[in-house]
Motif scaffolding. Structure first.
Motif, PDB file in Angstrom:
ATOM      1  N   MET A   1      55.698  34.669  50.906  1.00  0.00           N
ATOM      2  CA  MET A   1      54.668  33.677  50.678  1.00  0.00           C
ATOM      3  C   MET A   1      55.261  32.404  50.061  1.00  0.00           C
ATOM      4  O   MET A   1      54.910  31.297  50.450  1.00  0.00           O
ATOM      5  CB  MET A   1      53.583  34.292  49.785  1.00  0.00           C
ATOM      6  N   LYS A   2      56.154  32.608  49.086  1.00  0.00           N
ATOM      7  CA  LYS A   2      56.784  31.463  48.428  1.00  0.00           C
ATOM      8  C   LYS A   2      57.630  30.666  49.414  1.00  0.00           C
ATOM      9  O   LYS A   2      57.611  29.436  49.409  1.00  0.00           O
ATOM     10  CB  LYS A   2      57.645  31.968  47.271  1.00  0.00           C
ATOM     11  N   ASN A   3      58.352  31.381  50.286  1.00  0.00           N
ATOM     12  CA  ASN A   3      59.184  30.715  51.281  1.00  0.00           C
ATOM     13  C   ASN A   3      58.326  29.952  52.289  1.00  0.00           C
ATOM     14  O   ASN A   3      58.684  28.854  52.712  1.00  0.00           O
ATOM     15  CB  ASN A   3      60.066  31.746  51.991  1.00  0.00           C
ATOM     16  N   THR A   4      57.191  30.519  52.667  1.00  0.00           N
ATOM     17  CA  THR A   4      56.297  29.861  53.617  1.00  0.00           C
ATOM     18  C   THR A   4      55.739  28.574  53.038  1.00  0.00           C
ATOM     19  O   THR A   4      55.699  27.544  53.725  1.00  0.00           O
ATOM     20  CB  THR A   4      55.139  30.804  53.996  1.00  0.00           C
ATOM     21  N   LEU A   5      55.325  28.598  51.796  1.00  0.00           N
ATOM     22  CA  LEU A   5      54.815  27.385  51.153  1.00  0.00           C
ATOM     23  C   LEU A   5      55.901  26.326  51.003  1.00  0.00           C
ATOM     24  O   LEU A   5      55.645  25.134  51.175  1.00  0.00           O
ATOM     25  CB  LEU A   5      54.205  27.718  49.798  1.00  0.00           C
ATOM     26  N   ARG A   6      57.121  26.768  50.692  1.00  0.00           N
ATOM     27  CA  ARG A   6      58.229  25.822  50.566  1.00  0.00           C
ATOM     28  C   ARG A   6      58.527  25.157  51.903  1.00  0.00           C
ATOM     29  O   ARG A   6      58.691  23.939  51.982  1.00  0.00           O
ATOM     30  CB  ARG A   6      59.476  26.546  50.037  1.00  0.00           C
ATOM     31  N   LEU A   7      58.570  25.960  52.979  1.00  0.00           N
ATOM     32  CA  LEU A   7      58.822  25.400  54.299  1.00  0.00           C
ATOM     33  C   LEU A   7      57.695  24.461  54.736  1.00  0.00           C
ATOM     34  O   LEU A   7      57.948  23.409  55.317  1.00  0.00           O
ATOM     35  CB  LEU A   7      58.992  26.512  55.332  1.00  0.00           C
ATOM     36  N   PHE A   8      56.454  24.832  54.441  1.00  0.00           N
ATOM     37  CA  PHE A   8      55.328  23.964  54.776  1.00  0.00           C
ATOM     38  C   PHE A   8      55.441  22.627  54.052  1.00  0.00           C
ATOM     39  O   PHE A   8      55.238  21.569  54.643  1.00  0.00           O
ATOM     40  CB  PHE A   8      54.004  24.652  54.432  1.00  0.00           C
ATOM     41  N   PHE A   9      55.792  22.662  52.774  1.00  0.00           N
ATOM     42  CA  PHE A   9      55.929  21.438  51.992  1.00  0.00           C
ATOM     43  C   PHE A   9      57.084  20.578  52.515  1.00  0.00           C
ATOM     44  O   PHE A   9      56.934  19.353  52.683  1.00  0.00           O
ATOM     45  CB  PHE A   9      56.140  21.788  50.514  1.00  0.00           C
ATOM     46  N   VAL A  10      58.220  21.185  52.810  1.00  0.00           N
ATOM     47  CA  VAL A  10      59.386  20.442  53.297  1.00  0.00           C
ATOM     48  C   VAL A  10      59.105  19.842  54.668  1.00  0.00           C
ATOM     49  O   VAL A  10      59.398  18.661  54.916  1.00  0.00           O
ATOM     50  CB  VAL A  10      60.635  21.348  53.333  1.00  0.00           C
ATOM     51  N   TYR A  11      58.517  20.621  55.573  1.00  0.00           N
ATOM     52  CA  TYR A  11      58.214  20.101  56.908  1.00  0.00           C
ATOM     53  C   TYR A  11      57.146  19.011  56.837  1.00  0.00           C
ATOM     54  O   TYR A  11      57.180  18.064  57.626  1.00  0.00           O
ATOM     55  CB  TYR A  11      57.784  21.215  57.846  1.00  0.00           C
ATOM     56  N   SER A  12      56.217  19.117  55.904  1.00  0.00           N
ATOM     57  CA  SER A  12      55.232  18.045  55.725  1.00  0.00           C
ATOM     58  C   SER A  12      55.899  16.762  55.247  1.00  0.00           C
ATOM     59  O   SER A  12      55.541  15.667  55.691  1.00  0.00           O
ATOM     60  CB  SER A  12      54.153  18.472  54.737  1.00  0.00           C
ATOM     61  N   LEU A  13      56.864  16.879  54.343  1.00  0.00           N
ATOM     62  CA  LEU A  13      57.602  15.700  53.891  1.00  0.00           C
ATOM     63  C   LEU A  13      58.427  15.092  55.026  1.00  0.00           C
ATOM     64  O   LEU A  13      58.499  13.865  55.157  1.00  0.00           O
ATOM     65  CB  LEU A  13      58.507  16.053  52.711  1.00  0.00           C
ATOM     66  N   ILE A  14      59.048  15.936  55.845  1.00  0.00           N
ATOM     67  CA  ILE A  14      59.793  15.432  56.998  1.00  0.00           C
ATOM     68  C   ILE A  14      58.858  14.693  57.938  1.00  0.00           C
ATOM     69  O   ILE A  14      59.174  13.601  58.424  1.00  0.00           O
ATOM     70  CB  ILE A  14      60.516  16.592  57.719  1.00  0.00           C
ATOM     71  N   LEU A  15      57.684  15.262  58.198  1.00  0.00           N
ATOM     72  CA  LEU A  15      56.704  14.605  59.065  1.00  0.00           C
ATOM     73  C   LEU A  15      56.254  13.275  58.476  1.00  0.00           C
ATOM     74  O   LEU A  15      56.071  12.293  59.202  1.00  0.00           O
ATOM     75  CB  LEU A  15      55.504  15.518  59.289  1.00  0.00           C
ATOM     76  N   PHE A  16      56.069  13.224  57.167  1.00  0.00           N
ATOM     77  CA  PHE A  16      55.644  11.981  56.530  1.00  0.00           C
ATOM     78  C   PHE A  16      56.709  10.892  56.679  1.00  0.00           C
ATOM     79  O   PHE A  16      56.390   9.741  56.946  1.00  0.00           O
ATOM     80  CB  PHE A  16      55.327  12.221  55.055  1.00  0.00           C
ATOM     81  N   VAL A  17      57.973  11.263  56.536  1.00  0.00           N
ATOM     82  CA  VAL A  17      59.065  10.296  56.696  1.00  0.00           C
ATOM     83  C   VAL A  17      59.121   9.785  58.134  1.00  0.00           C
ATOM     84  O   VAL A  17      59.250   8.586  58.379  1.00  0.00           O
ATOM     85  CB  VAL A  17      60.421  10.924  56.276  1.00  0.00           C
ATOM     86  N   VAL A  18      58.999  10.689  59.096  1.00  0.00           N
ATOM     87  CA  VAL A  18      59.055  10.285  60.502  1.00  0.00           C
ATOM     88  C   VAL A  18      57.813   9.465  60.871  1.00  0.00           C
ATOM     89  O   VAL A  18      57.892   8.554  61.695  1.00  0.00           O
ATOM     90  CB  VAL A  18      59.227  11.522  61.417  1.00  0.00           C
TER      91      VAL A  18
END
Length: 136
Positions: free
Chosen positions: A1-18
């Protein structure tokens, strides 16, 4: 669960940058709920790539993750363009640029080029992150 939330947060930040890179061609929703739904759908698309590759019995390395996430993001972007409220992909003109001896003339960026550019850039950043995160 912790890994899933971390990946969701990181991918959301990547999407925001792009999103900031492609702000002229792709207009994301201005209302918070639609923007969150769009980010959620795109981040979920990237997150589902690795399990899908494992299901297809393909090793999830950099090239395969990059290609699969690019293909999935192109499809999801077309669906978002069709069904998401306040989500637009517009044609715009890339202005002429001179960098020393390198000259890039102005050209028209179509929605297809914007979708492919957004998908490839997002997939590249996500694949680099995933490769560096899994490095032993």
């Amino acid at each position: 669960m912790k890994n899933t939330l971390r990946l969701f947060f990181v991918y959301s930040l990547i999407l925001f940058v792009v999103m900031q890179i492609f702000e002229r061609g792709i207009l994301f929703p201005s209302e918070g709920a639609y923007l969150f739904a769009t980010l959620f759908i795109l981040a979920l698309t990237i997150m589902v790539c690795a399990p899908l590759l494992h299901f297809l019995t393909i090793k999830s390395k950099f090239p395969t993750f990059f290609l699969m996430s690019s293909i999935l993001l192109v499809g999801v972007m077309f669906l978002l363009k069709t069904f998401m409220t306040d989500f637009y992909i517009e044609t715009y003109t890339f202005e002429q640029t001179d960098i020393g001896t390198l000259q890039i003339n102005s050209f028209i960026v179509t929605p297809l080029i914007s979708i492919i550019g957004f998908s490839v850039t997002t997939s590249l950043f996500a694949s680099v992150y995933r490769s560096l995160d899994n490095a032993d």
